[in-house]
Design an enzyme around this catalytic site. Structure first.
Site, mmCIF file in Angstrom:
data_model
loop_
_atom_site.group_PDB
_atom_site.id
_atom_site.type_symbol
_atom_site.label_atom_id
_atom_site.label_comp_id
_atom_site.label_asym_id
_atom_site.label_seq_id
_atom_site.Cartn_x
_atom_site.Cartn_y
_atom_site.Cartn_z
ATOM 1 N N GLU A 25 14.029 9.824 24.789
ATOM 2 C CA GLU A 25 14.071 9.231 23.446
ATOM 3 C C GLU A 25 12.841 8.351 23.173
ATOM 4 O O GLU A 25 12.100 7.991 24.088
ATOM 5 C CB GLU A 25 15.343 8.412 23.264
ATOM 6 C CG GLU A 25 15.446 7.238 24.226
ATOM 7 C CD GLU A 25 16.267 6.077 23.659
ATOM 8 O OE1 GLU A 25 15.976 5.624 22.535
ATOM 9 O OE2 GLU A 25 17.181 5.617 24.360
ATOM 10 N N LYS A 87 13.436 2.754 13.274
ATOM 11 C CA LYS A 87 14.465 3.132 14.254
ATOM 12 C C LYS A 87 15.375 4.162 13.580
ATOM 13 O O LYS A 87 15.989 3.879 12.551
ATOM 14 C CB LYS A 87 15.250 1.884 14.672
ATOM 15 C CG LYS A 87 16.352 2.145 15.676
ATOM 16 C CD LYS A 87 17.071 0.853 16.030
ATOM 17 C CE LYS A 87 18.434 1.139 16.622
ATOM 18 N NZ LYS A 87 19.235 -0.073 16.772
ATOM 19 N N SER A 141 28.037 1.914 17.649
ATOM 20 C CA SER A 141 26.836 2.752 17.589
ATOM 21 C C SER A 141 27.162 4.202 17.217
ATOM 22 O O SER A 141 28.155 4.768 17.687
ATOM 23 C CB SER A 141 26.130 2.732 18.944
ATOM 24 O OG SER A 141 25.031 3.602 18.920
ATOM 25 N N LYS A 160 25.635 -1.331 28.785
ATOM 26 C CA LYS A 160 25.101 -2.679 28.893
ATOM 27 C C LYS A 160 26.104 -3.694 28.368
ATOM 28 O O LYS A 160 26.774 -3.453 27.374
ATOM 29 C CB LYS A 160 23.820 -2.738 28.067
ATOM 30 C CG LYS A 160 23.084 -4.016 28.282
ATOM 31 C CD LYS A 160 21.845 -4.069 27.468
ATOM 32 C CE LYS A 160 20.771 -3.217 28.112
ATOM 33 N NZ LYS A 160 20.070 -2.470 27.119
HETATM 34 N N1 PSU Z 1 20.177 0.281 24.929
HETATM 35 C C1 PSU Z 1 19.153 -0.057 25.725
HETATM 36 N N2 PSU Z 1 17.891 0.221 25.338
HETATM 37 C C2 PSU Z 1 17.632 0.827 24.154
HETATM 38 C C3 PSU Z 1 18.732 1.185 23.320
HETATM 39 C C4 PSU Z 1 19.979 0.891 23.756
HETATM 40 O O1 PSU Z 1 19.363 -0.587 26.777
HETATM 41 O O2 PSU Z 1 16.460 1.040 23.830
HETATM 42 C C5 PSU Z 1 18.480 1.912 22.046
HETATM 43 C C6 PSU Z 1 18.806 3.414 22.180
HETATM 44 O O3 PSU Z 1 17.858 4.140 21.434
HETATM 45 C C7 PSU Z 1 20.176 3.527 21.551
HETATM 46 C C8 PSU Z 1 20.059 2.501 20.470
HETATM 47 O O4 PSU Z 1 20.481 4.804 21.049
HETATM 48 O O5 PSU Z 1 19.353 1.419 21.043
HETATM 49 C C9 PSU Z 1 21.407 2.060 19.949
HETATM 50 O O6 PSU Z 1 21.233 1.291 18.807
HETATM 51 P P1 PSU Z 1 22.495 0.898 17.916
HETATM 52 O O7 PSU Z 1 23.277 -0.059 18.784
HETATM 53 O O8 PSU Z 1 21.927 0.240 16.697
HETATM 54 O O9 PSU Z 1 23.219 2.159 17.627
HETATM 55 MN MN MN Z 2 25.193 -0.754 15.219
#
Ligand code: PSU
Ligand code: MN
Length: 301
Positions: A25, A87, A141, A160
């Site tokens: 990614e 993003k 997410s 995490k």
């Molecule tokens: N968790 C990490 N590093 C990251 C991400 C998540 O430890 O870089 C990134 C990934 O691209 C994941 C995104 O898909 O954050 C999720 O964002 P959101 O919580 O806004 O969906």
């Molecule tokens: Mn979110």
């Protein structure tokens, strides 16, 4: 579709010959780590995939195209622009493409692009999940819905603890997404190998994982799988220090009123600051470790 999809020749050749390919990614590059570590890491991740007999395909949207496999210059561009690059999750894709813009793909958008190209295995650091406090914020997410419907396996270092691990596991269960632990029954928590939660199934070899994925798709079950690969022992961080840093990062996020797609990048940067950069070192090592396992699984698939 051909108007949108732009597959790098070496990736296209590997796919045509049914050789192993690993998707990577780009949000982790633009929004997950600072320059120049993000650039160096992205190249090292690609090298790690190659060393383990697979072809890397880093994915991003560039000038209105879904790029499957980037040049070093494109990776550098995304790394230097950092958070200026949009993003991009599932919901952002049509805007970025129709406006011919550039976007760094999250897990959800990378899975979509990988599926379009025919790539089945994807390595990253961490997936998004159900955020702490989601009963109020509704912050869940898009990665989780994507895992439910798109046929790509995601190798990560677990979930995490900026997230609510228990709720994330419940959501994945409801959506029918298997959570597999690589050589562990305990769900790893990204910077740490322990979390107090269990994975669904412990898998001991890349071959076992490949067999499960092949079986899942052969019987027509759509969606991916989470393959949780613990951070190497030497690079794991102290759980107490991490809990403190994460609690403080979340408190600051709430005080500042940071919401929506800004949350995860804010928390990652804050945790890095609060651990004096230790979290970044660990983050890099666990991504490399995931790239290796993803390549091994892709070889068997
Ligand atoms: N968790 C990490 N590093 C990251 C991400 C998540 O430890 O870089 C990134 C990934 O691209 C994941 C995104 O898909 O954050 C999720 O964002 P959101 O919580 O806004 O969906
Ligand atoms: Mn979110």
């Amino acid at each position: 579709m051909n108007n949108y999809l732009d597959i790098k020749p070496e990736v296209a050749t590997a796919l045509a010959q049914n050789k192993p390919v690993v998707a990577l990614e780009s949000t982790i590059i633009s929004h997950g780590m600072p320059y120049p570590k993000n650039y160096e890491t992205a190249l090292l991740v690609e090298k790690t995939v190659q060393k383990n007999s697979a072809v890397p395909a880093t994915i991003a949207l560039i000038d209105g195209k879904i790029k499957i496999g980037l040049t070093d210059a494109e990776i550098k561009f995304l790394a230097q622009k950092g958070p200026e690059v949009i993003k991009t999750s599932r919901r952002d894709i049509p805007y970025i493409l129709s406006k011919k813009l550039t976007g760094a793909t999250t897990v959800s958008a990378t899975m979509i692009a990988a599926q379009l190209a025919g790539i089945k295995v994807f390595a990253t650091g961490g997936i998004g999940g159900v955020h702490r406090g989601a009963t109020q914020s509704f912050d869940i997410s898009a990665d989780l819905q994507e895992l439910a419907q798109t046929n790509v396996a995601v190798v990560c270092a677990g979930i995490k603890s900026i997230l609510d691990l228990g709720l994330t596991l419940e959501y994945l269960e409801t959506m029918g997404v298997p959570v597999l632990g690589y050589q562990t029954k305990e769900l790893p928590a990204f910077y740490t190998r322990k979390s107090g939660f269990e994975v669904d199934y412990k898998m001991d070899t890349p071959k076992e994982i490949a067999d499960l994925l092949r079986t899942k798709w052969a019987v027509g079950l759509k969606g991916g799988a989470v393959i949780a690969n613990p951070v190497p022992k030497a690079d794991a961080l102290d759980p107490e220090i991490m809990t403190q840093a994460i609690d403080q990062a979340i408190a600051e996020q709430q005080a500042l009123g940071i919401k929506g797609k800004e949350s995860t990048p804010f928390l990652l940067a804050k945790v890095k600051e609060l651990t004096q950069g230790k979290s970044l070192v660990s983050n890099i090592q666990l991504v490399l470790n995931n790239a290796k396992l993803a390549a091994e699984i892709a070889v068997y698939l």
